[in-house]
Design an enzyme around this catalytic site. Structure first.
Site, PDB file in Angstrom:
ATOM      1  N   ASN A   1       4.528   7.257  -0.381  1.00 26.48           N
ATOM      2  CA  ASN A   1       5.006   6.327   0.634  1.00 26.48           C
ATOM      3  C   ASN A   1       6.531   6.241   0.536  1.00 26.48           C
ATOM      4  O   ASN A   1       7.205   7.263   0.563  1.00 26.48           O
ATOM      5  CB  ASN A   1       4.339   4.958   0.472  1.00 26.48           C
ATOM      6  CG  ASN A   1       4.380   4.152   1.755  1.00 26.48           C
ATOM      7  OD1 ASN A   1       4.124   4.678   2.834  1.00 26.48           O
ATOM      8  ND2 ASN A   1       4.702   2.874   1.663  1.00 26.48           N
TER       9      ASN A   1
ATOM     10  N   ASP B   1       8.231  -4.447   4.511  1.00 28.13           N
ATOM     11  CA  ASP B   1       8.009  -2.998   4.507  1.00 28.13           C
ATOM     12  C   ASP B   1       9.238  -2.308   3.911  1.00 28.13           C
ATOM     13  O   ASP B   1       9.576  -2.536   2.764  1.00 28.13           O
ATOM     14  CB  ASP B   1       7.698  -2.537   5.935  1.00 28.13           C
ATOM     15  CG  ASP B   1       6.981  -1.200   5.986  1.00 28.13           C
ATOM     16  OD1 ASP B   1       7.249  -0.349   5.126  1.00 28.13           O
ATOM     17  OD2 ASP B   1       6.169  -0.981   6.907  1.00 28.13           O
TER      18      ASP B   1
ATOM     19  N   GLU C   1      -7.350   3.942   0.562  1.00 24.95           N
ATOM     20  CA  GLU C   1      -8.522   3.082   0.558  1.00 24.95           C
ATOM     21  C   GLU C   1      -8.091   1.689   0.093  1.00 24.95           C
ATOM     22  O   GLU C   1      -6.961   1.495  -0.357  1.00 24.95           O
ATOM     23  CB  GLU C   1      -9.610   3.638  -0.377  1.00 24.95           C
ATOM     24  CG  GLU C   1     -10.096   5.023   0.000  1.00 24.95           C
ATOM     25  CD  GLU C   1     -11.115   5.558  -0.993  1.00 24.95           C
ATOM     26  OE1 GLU C   1     -11.257   4.947  -2.082  1.00 24.95           O
ATOM     27  OE2 GLU C   1     -11.756   6.572  -0.692  1.00 24.95           O
TER      28      GLU C   1
END
Length: 324
Positions: free
Chosen positions: A137, A234, A155
């Protein structure tokens, strides 16, 4: 009678003091709130990325690098020509940084990959993630030219199985820590003594002591906490005054914070878009804030690239490059 008058005098006096303190507190709070400036970003390129992310400005190439994670694309935006060049990638990218040799380092799900935009050549250089259902990420380079990159689970893992890694200049990797859900928003303080990090679901920016020589962190603690009205923190960047800038997923904004006072200083609203993902200062003077977004139904401009141009002296700090 005199005793009663004496008591009444002090009751009235304490009441006046209490009212004065309450009024003073209200005035201070009103003053603090009035200092939070609100501005509005402008749409500059209608890309409509599925999950726009990873913005970083090149002070040498004078372009903005960013990605579409779900679209498996790398973008190179040139503000002089208003052109947004696209490159298809082999798998899901998480972030991109520039190398000192002019190439790019892209954290793709199948490995930390060096990419030459001119020759179109890809080469996997490192692959520290060993968890099958994780992908890379957010990530950035530290002031010493090492690449730090987080992973996140595809998940809903419980306990969390993602990690933060450091890729050294020789491409040898080290795990900084694990127990991460969605690693995001990595920046270092201007004096290189602090490291700031976001694990999105925690709704916090964490602060750690940073050892520049060894590239290690310690003494992790909460620095700034958000309530749900802000959405989820974020991507993050830092300006030349050491203030933190946070993009808010489902919050429709970028906010500026002081990590010392913990105060909100400024809000950049992204019009008609809720999923704001990353931000980076750019242009020749680093006085423009570029903002990436992600697609959402019934938001026609979502997934596009936005920008706000500052004229009050606010500017960013140059992004560090990978020195390997």
């Amino acid at each position: 009678m005199k005793k009663n008058r004496f008591i009444n005098f002090f009751v009235i006096l304490f009441t006046i003091i209490f009212l004065f303190q309450s009024f003073y507190k209200m005035e201070i709070e009103a003053l603090e709130n009035s200092e939070v400036e609100n501005v509005r970003a402008t749409l500059i390129y209608p890309q409509h990325a599925i999950l726009g992310e990873g913005s970083i400005w090149s002070d040498t190439d004078r372009v903005l690098y960013w990605i579409d994670i779900e679209g498996k694309k790398l973008f190179i935006y040139n503000p002089k020509t208003n052109c947004n060049q696209e490159f298809q990638l082999s798998d899901l990218p998480g972030t991109v940084v520039q190398r000192t040799n002019g190439e790019l380092l892209i954290a793709i799900r199948n490995g930390i990959t060096s990419f030459n935009p001119h020759t179109k050549e890809f080469k996997v250089m490192s692959h520290p993630n060993t968890v099958t259902n994780n992908r890379y990420n957010d990530g950035k380079c530290d002031p010493q030219g090492r690449f730090w990159v987080s992973t996140m689970s595809l998940e809903d893992d419980n306990p969390p199985k993602a990690s933060l890694f450091k890729i050294n200049r020789d491409f040898h990797s080290e795990k900084i820590f694990d127990g991460v859900r969605i690693g995001n928003g990595l920046v270092w303080s201007i004096d290189q003594t602090k490291f700031y990090y976001i694990d999105t679901p925690t709704l916090n920016i964490d602060e750690m002591d940073y050892n520049a020589a060894s590239g290690t962190v310690s003494n992790r603690r909460h620095c700034i906490s958000f309530d749900h009205n802000f959405g989820h923190p974020d991507g993050m960047t830092i300006d030349n005054e050491g203030k933190l800038w946070v993009a808010h997923w489902e919050g429709g904004r970028v906010t500026r914070w002081c990590p010392i006072t913990k105060k909100l200083l400024l809000t950049v609203t992204v019009p008609n878009v809720s999923r704001v993902t990353s931000c980076a200062f750019g242009d020749d003077d680093l006085q423009s804030l570029y903002i990436t977004t992600a697609r959402r139904e019934n938001e026609p401009d979502s997934g596009s690239l936005f920008k706000y141009r500052f004229t009050n002296g606010i500017r960013g700090s140059p992004a560090f490059k990978f020195q390997g």
